[in-house]
Motif scaffolding. Structure first.
Motif, PDB file in Angstrom:
ATOM      1  N   VAL A  79       2.696  14.366  22.321  1.00 54.95           N
ATOM      2  CA  VAL A  79       2.796  14.146  23.758  1.00 54.95           C
ATOM      3  C   VAL A  79       3.377  15.508  24.376  1.00 54.95           C
ATOM      4  CG1 VAL A  79       4.232  13.078  25.321  1.00 54.95           C
ATOM      5  CG2 VAL A  79       3.435  11.576  23.608  1.00 54.95           C
ATOM      6  N   ALA A  80       2.601  15.843  25.416  1.00 50.03           N
ATOM      7  CA  ALA A  80       2.874  17.093  25.887  1.00 50.03           C
ATOM      8  C   ALA A  80       3.280  17.234  27.133  1.00 50.03           C
ATOM      9  CB  ALA A  80       1.530  17.756  25.916  1.00 50.03           C
ATOM     10  N   ALA A  81       4.264  18.289  27.587  1.00 47.67           N
ATOM     11  CA  ALA A  81       4.779  18.585  28.851  1.00 47.67           C
ATOM     12  C   ALA A  81       4.916  19.980  29.217  1.00 47.67           C
ATOM     13  CB  ALA A  81       6.032  17.794  29.069  1.00 47.67           C
ATOM     14  N   GLY A  82       5.303  20.268  30.451  1.00 52.01           N
ATOM     15  CA  GLY A  82       5.187  21.628  30.692  1.00 52.01           C
ATOM     16  C   GLY A  82       3.922  22.451  31.245  1.00 52.01           C
ATOM     17  N   PHE A 134       6.629  15.365  20.231  1.00 54.18           N
ATOM     18  CA  PHE A 134       6.599  15.921  21.591  1.00 54.18           C
ATOM     19  C   PHE A 134       6.996  17.312  21.635  1.00 54.18           C
ATOM     20  CE2 PHE A 134       9.424  16.980  25.189  1.00 54.18           C
ATOM     21  CZ  PHE A 134       8.673  16.507  26.254  1.00 54.18           C
ATOM     22  N   VAL A 135       6.033  18.000  22.347  1.00 53.17           N
ATOM     23  CA  VAL A 135       5.953  19.363  22.747  1.00 53.17           C
ATOM     24  C   VAL A 135       5.934  19.963  24.139  1.00 53.17           C
ATOM     25  CG1 VAL A 135       4.679  21.389  21.979  1.00 53.17           C
ATOM     26  CG2 VAL A 135       4.415  19.333  20.599  1.00 53.17           C
ATOM     27  N   ASP A 136       6.864  20.369  24.448  1.00 50.90           N
ATOM     28  CA  ASP A 136       7.052  20.750  25.814  1.00 50.90           C
ATOM     29  C   ASP A 136       6.992  22.353  25.921  1.00 50.90           C
ATOM     30  OD1 ASP A 136       7.889  21.651  28.364  1.00 50.90           O
ATOM     31  OD2 ASP A 136       9.495  20.314  28.599  1.00 50.90           O
ATOM     32  N   MET A 137       5.811  22.884  26.359  1.00 51.04           N
ATOM     33  CA  MET A 137       5.635  24.492  26.443  1.00 51.04           C
ATOM     34  C   MET A 137       5.877  24.826  27.951  1.00 51.04           C
ATOM     35  SD  MET A 137       2.685  27.168  25.756  1.00 51.04           S
ATOM     36  CE  MET A 137       3.265  27.321  23.921  1.00 51.04           C
ATOM     37  N   ALA A 174      -0.891  11.866  42.657  1.00 49.78           N
ATOM     38  CA  ALA A 174      -0.916  13.377  43.408  1.00 49.78           C
ATOM     39  C   ALA A 174       0.307  14.210  42.628  1.00 49.78           C
ATOM     40  CB  ALA A 174      -0.713  13.147  44.703  1.00 49.78           C
ATOM     41  N   VAL A 175       1.192  13.668  42.263  1.00 47.88           N
ATOM     42  CA  VAL A 175       2.656  14.283  41.807  1.00 47.88           C
ATOM     43  C   VAL A 175       2.762  14.418  40.164  1.00 47.88           C
ATOM     44  CG1 VAL A 175       4.137  12.265  41.621  1.00 47.88           C
ATOM     45  CG2 VAL A 175       5.053  14.529  42.336  1.00 47.88           C
ATOM     46  N   ARG A 176       1.794  13.673  39.586  1.00 46.22           N
ATOM     47  CA  ARG A 176       1.708  13.719  38.077  1.00 46.22           C
ATOM     48  C   ARG A 176       1.854  15.152  37.369  1.00 46.22           C
ATOM     49  NH1 ARG A 176       1.253   8.914  35.703  1.00 46.22           N
ATOM     50  NH2 ARG A 176       0.568   7.088  37.049  1.00 46.22           N
ATOM     51  N   GLY A 177       1.106  15.963  37.846  1.00 46.56           N
ATOM     52  CA  GLY A 177       1.009  17.306  37.258  1.00 46.56           C
ATOM     53  C   GLY A 177       2.301  17.948  37.317  1.00 46.56           C
ATOM     54  N   GLU A 178       2.720  18.127  38.695  1.00 46.86           N
ATOM     55  CA  GLU A 178       4.064  18.618  39.053  1.00 46.86           C
ATOM     56  C   GLU A 178       5.169  18.317  38.192  1.00 46.86           C
ATOM     57  OE1 GLU A 178       6.011  21.897  39.813  1.00 46.86           O
ATOM     58  OE2 GLU A 178       3.869  21.567  40.600  1.00 46.86           O
ATOM     59  N   ALA A 179       5.256  16.943  38.221  1.00 47.66           N
ATOM     60  CA  ALA A 179       6.273  16.119  37.548  1.00 47.66           C
ATOM     61  C   ALA A 179       6.404  16.495  36.078  1.00 47.66           C
ATOM     62  CB  ALA A 179       6.117  14.652  37.633  1.00 47.66           C
ATOM     63  N   SER A 180       4.854  16.752  35.469  1.00 43.67           N
ATOM     64  CA  SER A 180       5.154  17.221  33.926  1.00 43.67           C
ATOM     65  C   SER A 180       5.687  18.547  33.839  1.00 43.67           C
ATOM     66  CB  SER A 180       3.759  16.983  33.444  1.00 43.67           C
ATOM     67  OG  SER A 180       3.778  17.392  31.961  1.00 43.67           O
ATOM     68  N   ASN A 181       5.139  19.369  34.608  1.00 36.19           N
ATOM     69  CA  ASN A 181       5.530  20.834  34.720  1.00 36.19           C
ATOM     70  C   ASN A 181       7.278  20.775  35.013  1.00 36.19           C
ATOM     71  OD1 ASN A 181       3.092  21.588  34.569  1.00 36.19           O
ATOM     72  ND2 ASN A 181       2.743  22.534  36.643  1.00 36.19           N
ATOM     73  N   ALA A 182       7.624  19.891  35.594  1.00 32.33           N
ATOM     74  CA  ALA A 182       9.173  19.988  35.801  1.00 32.33           C
ATOM     75  C   ALA A 182       9.787  18.789  34.905  1.00 32.33           C
ATOM     76  CB  ALA A 182       9.380  19.524  37.358  1.00 32.33           C
ATOM     77  N   GLY A 183       9.384  18.730  33.744  1.00 35.17           N
ATOM     78  CA  GLY A 183       9.487  17.662  32.595  1.00 35.17           C
ATOM     79  C   GLY A 183      11.070  17.152  32.608  1.00 35.17           C
ATOM     80  N   PRO A 184      11.799  18.154  32.301  1.00 36.99           N
ATOM     81  CA  PRO A 184      13.331  17.870  32.336  1.00 36.99           C
ATOM     82  C   PRO A 184      13.942  17.099  33.481  1.00 36.99           C
ATOM     83  CG  PRO A 184      12.924  20.038  31.394  1.00 36.99           C
ATOM     84  CD  PRO A 184      11.939  19.654  32.012  1.00 36.99           C
ATOM     85  N   ALA A 185      13.366  17.532  34.568  1.00 39.07           N
ATOM     86  CA  ALA A 185      14.265  17.311  35.819  1.00 39.07           C
ATOM     87  C   ALA A 185      13.598  15.814  36.208  1.00 39.07           C
ATOM     88  CB  ALA A 185      13.766  18.040  37.265  1.00 39.07           C
ATOM     89  N   THR A 186      12.362  15.541  35.615  1.00 33.03           N
ATOM     90  CA  THR A 186      11.711  14.433  35.765  1.00 33.03           C
ATOM     91  C   THR A 186      12.448  13.266  35.154  1.00 33.03           C
ATOM     92  OG1 THR A 186       9.518  15.079  36.451  1.00 33.03           O
ATOM     93  CG2 THR A 186       9.694  12.924  35.736  1.00 33.03           C
ATOM     94  N   ALA A 187      12.505  13.794  33.624  1.00 30.29           N
ATOM     95  CA  ALA A 187      13.219  12.779  32.606  1.00 30.29           C
ATOM     96  C   ALA A 187      14.554  12.524  33.076  1.00 30.29           C
ATOM     97  CB  ALA A 187      13.290  13.567  31.526  1.00 30.29           C
ATOM     98  N   ILE A 188      15.457  13.585  33.591  1.00 26.08           N
ATOM     99  CA  ILE A 188      16.747  13.432  34.182  1.00 26.08           C
ATOM    100  C   ILE A 188      16.952  12.294  35.154  1.00 26.08           C
ATOM    101  CG2 ILE A 188      18.813  14.327  35.436  1.00 26.08           C
ATOM    102  CD1 ILE A 188      18.993  15.071  32.443  1.00 26.08           C
ATOM    103  N   ALA A 189      15.909  12.389  36.213  1.00 26.78           N
ATOM    104  CA  ALA A 189      16.053  11.316  37.263  1.00 26.78           C
ATOM    105  C   ALA A 189      15.519   9.914  36.701  1.00 26.78           C
ATOM    106  CB  ALA A 189      14.954  11.833  38.441  1.00 26.78           C
ATOM    107  N   LEU A 190      14.628   9.861  35.974  1.00 26.48           N
ATOM    108  CA  LEU A 190      13.984   8.469  35.435  1.00 26.48           C
ATOM    109  C   LEU A 190      15.113   7.810  34.304  1.00 26.48           C
ATOM    110  CD1 LEU A 190      10.298   9.074  34.583  1.00 26.48           C
ATOM    111  CD2 LEU A 190      11.417   7.670  36.523  1.00 26.48           C
ATOM    112  N   LEU A 191      15.809   8.721  33.585  1.00 23.37           N
ATOM    113  CA  LEU A 191      16.812   8.169  32.612  1.00 23.37           C
ATOM    114  C   LEU A 191      18.153   7.847  33.299  1.00 23.37           C
ATOM    115  CD1 LEU A 191      16.715  10.707  29.843  1.00 23.37           C
ATOM    116  CD2 LEU A 191      15.564   8.447  29.716  1.00 23.37           C
TER     117      LEU A 191
END
Length: 345
Positions: free
Chosen positions: A291-294, A140-143, A323-340
């Motif tokens: 798997v990339a995020a950011g 997993f790589v998040d830049m 419509a929201v996938r790209g921004e959700a990946s850019n905001a990866g930690p916030a997305t992950a926190i909400a889903l987890l």
């Protein structure tokens, strides 16, 4: 959702940006990243929360992670965690709140105050944990704008060697380079100018965002802070800033020559990440994908090709509307926190 928690908001309180994601019935429906130069004061967090209020309006549960405790307005990380927990309690006095404490899981605010070492800069662990659940085995790589996390995940779980920033810096799992905010002298000490390696001026005249803008690979929405000189974010403006790094003016070289120099800096950044990823990936099966995020996912796609590994964008595998996938990946930690948080609430 368990216990009727149908609307969950995830927050990643960084030092330069606030990221917020909204999950409804297990799917990401909105996400945003806004500029928040926390080093200028806690009022920047107040303003960012006001700006993103529509994303968490009516939420049943708010979940938080942070890296903002690193901001130099705080004397120490522990005091930064305490201050940010205080801000969370102040802004969200009512309703259920969870703080992500990484290896200690989700905890309440009071418990989080007793675990500053686990809470501090745990956002990487959240996103990697989500990637692990979705991909099983992967690198997993998040830049983001400032840093790159490189995390091995095995059998659906985070398999990092380090946990703290200090530990992860030494293992290669944290590389302090990002797609927009990194100083150019942070990725190279010289650059080729008409066949001569020219030492850089050790001054913040330009950022890596300028190089990526000149190359035409920067989404302007991802460069949310002011430029080094406070002037326009255009190719011409970026070229003028880049020229100062090598003691020149923009008119001294052709646009093609400046693109070549910009490509040099982008390549040097990628090599830094590649060196670290090569170390970290040694613990994974050969067929484990990246798997990339950011915001720097373009760089990570180049990394995957260089390493001969399959590439997956986190945006394509999370439960989210197109419509929201790209921004959700850019905001990866916030997305992950909400889903987890939805999975444990």
């Amino acid at each position: 959702m368990p216990n009727g928690k149908t609307i969950i908001a995830g927050f990643d309180i960084g030092g330069a940006h606030l990221k917020v994601a909204r999950v409804e019935n297990g799917r990401v429906v909105a996400a945003a990243s806004v500029a928040m130069p926390l080093w200028q004061g806690l009022d920047k967090l107040d303003a960012a929360l006001r700006e993103t209020a529509s994303l968490y309006a009516g939420s049943d549960l708010n979940a938080f992670t942070m890296t903002g405790e690193l901001a130099d307005i705080f004397p120490s990380r522990d005091e930064g965690v305490a201050a940010l927990l205080g801000q969370i309690s102040s802004h969200f006095p009512d309703g259920e709140k969870l703080i992500y404490a990484g290896r200690s899981g989700f905890v309440g605010v009071n418990r989080a105050a007793a675990l500053p070492g686990d809470v501090a800069s745990a956002n990487w662990h959240a996103t990697a944990s989500l990637a692990a659940r979705l991909a099983g085995n992967a690198l997993f790589v998040d830049m983001g704008s400032t840093t790159t996390d490189i995390i091995p995940v095995r059998d659906g779980a985070v398999a990092s060697q380090g946990y703290t920033d200090a530990e992860r810096l030494s293992t290669g799992e944290l590389v302090y380079t990002g797609f927009t905010r990194t100083f150019l002298f942070g990725v190279a000490s010289s650059a080729p100018v008409r066949g001569q390696m020219t030492p850089l001026m050790n001054e913040y005249f330009a950022s890596i965002a300028d190089a990526h803008r000149i190359l035409g690979v920067l989404d302007e929405a991802d460069d949310k802070l002011t430029s080094a000189d406070g002037r326009e974010k255009t190719v011409a403006g970026s070229t003028a800033r880049l020229a100062r790094m090598v003691g020149r003016d923009a008119a001294d070289l052709s646009p093609r020559e400046w693109r070549d120099i910009a490509a040099w800096f982008s390549e040097q950044q990628l090599r830094m990440v590649h060196d670290a990823a090569f170390r970290v990936a040694g613990t994974l099966p050969e067929d484990a994908p990246i798997v990339a995020a950011g915001t720097g996912r373009r760089q990570i796609k180049r990394l995957a090709a260089r390493m001969g590994r399959r590439f997956f964008d986190l945006a394509d595998i999370i439960p989210a509307g197109d419509a929201v996938r790209g921004e959700a990946s850019n905001a990866g930690p916030a997305t992950a926190i909400a889903l987890l948080a939805g999975a444990v609430s």
